[in-house]
Design an enzyme around this catalytic site. Structure first.
Site, PDB file in Angstrom:
ATOM      1  N   GLN A  78      21.147 -42.754   2.483  1.00  0.00           N
ATOM      2  CA  GLN A  78      20.341 -43.341   3.560  1.00  0.00           C
ATOM      3  C   GLN A  78      18.915 -42.801   3.490  1.00  0.00           C
ATOM      4  O   GLN A  78      18.566 -41.880   4.214  1.00  0.00           O
ATOM      5  CB  GLN A  78      20.994 -42.988   4.909  1.00  0.00           C
ATOM      6  CG  GLN A  78      20.345 -43.610   6.101  1.00  0.00           C
ATOM      7  CD  GLN A  78      20.751 -45.051   6.268  1.00  0.00           C
ATOM      8  OE1 GLN A  78      21.865 -45.432   5.975  1.00  0.00           O
ATOM      9  NE2 GLN A  78      19.851 -45.857   6.766  1.00  0.00           N
ATOM     10  N   PHE A  79      18.095 -43.372   2.606  1.00  0.00           N
ATOM     11  CA  PHE A  79      16.730 -42.875   2.457  1.00  0.00           C
ATOM     12  C   PHE A  79      15.919 -43.025   3.733  1.00  0.00           C
ATOM     13  O   PHE A  79      14.958 -42.289   3.962  1.00  0.00           O
ATOM     14  CB  PHE A  79      16.020 -43.557   1.276  1.00  0.00           C
ATOM     15  CG  PHE A  79      15.568 -44.964   1.546  1.00  0.00           C
ATOM     16  CD1 PHE A  79      14.277 -45.205   2.003  1.00  0.00           C
ATOM     17  CD2 PHE A  79      16.414 -46.041   1.339  1.00  0.00           C
ATOM     18  CE1 PHE A  79      13.853 -46.506   2.255  1.00  0.00           C
ATOM     19  CE2 PHE A  79      15.998 -47.328   1.582  1.00  0.00           C
ATOM     20  CZ  PHE A  79      14.716 -47.565   2.047  1.00  0.00           C
ATOM     21  N   THR A  80      16.307 -43.934   4.616  1.00  0.00           N
ATOM     22  CA  THR A  80      15.541 -44.158   5.846  1.00  0.00           C
ATOM     23  C   THR A  80      15.615 -42.980   6.813  1.00  0.00           C
ATOM     24  O   THR A  80      14.869 -42.942   7.790  1.00  0.00           O
ATOM     25  CB  THR A  80      15.979 -45.450   6.558  1.00  0.00           C
ATOM     26  OG1 THR A  80      17.348 -45.351   6.916  1.00  0.00           O
ATOM     27  CG2 THR A  80      15.747 -46.662   5.673  1.00  0.00           C
TER      28      THR A  80
END
Length: 150
Positions: A78-80
């Protein structure tokens, strides 16, 4: 590294209308990796997650770990989680690690978590568009950041 750990009754991740992984009771973990994360961050986070006692004991007190209850774990990249929202309304992802850094650390995190858990850990697919479905139990949601260990 940043992790959002949710105690779940069940969770799954679907890619292109196919279920890639699904679990019953355990943890659904969203994992973000930043540019300066290292093996030390992986080890610290795995240790904290495996030891986390948020499952009820016989008296209804959160006193058991995922291992104690025979739980499962699903990890989705989950890069966000590294969104910067200080300027304007469109988030920036500059703090999220590039693939050449994040993929090996994500895979290592999943492998070490599986080893400590004593069973395979479900995963998503790095960089894919995924649909995550879960039933949060409690709700119990814990956020951890290896840059904020105290």
């Amino acid at each position: 590294m940043r992790a959002v750990i949710q105690r779940v009754n069940h969770a799954s991740v679907t890619i292109n209308d196919e279920v890639k992984s699904s679990i019953g009771q355990g943890y659904m973990i969203l994992l973000g990796v930043c540019e300066d994360d290292t093996e030390e961050d992986v080890n610290w986070l795995v240790h904290k997650i495996i030891g986390l006692r948020v499952f009820d004991d016989e008296q209804g007190v959160m006193n058991k770990s995922v291992i104690d209850v025979g739980g499962e774990i699903l990890v989705v990249s989950q890069f966000t989680l590294y969104a910067s929202y200080k300027k304007g309304n469109r988030p920036s992802w500059l703090r999220a690690a590039r693939h050449e850094i994040s993929v090996p650390l994500y895979e290592n995190f999943c492998a070490k978590l599986s080893q400590e858990l004593g069973k395979p850990v479900g995963t998503g697919e790095f960089g894919a568009y995924m649909k995550v479905e879960l039933e949060n139990d409690g709700p119990v949601t814990i956020c951890m950041d290896t840059k904020n260990k105290e």
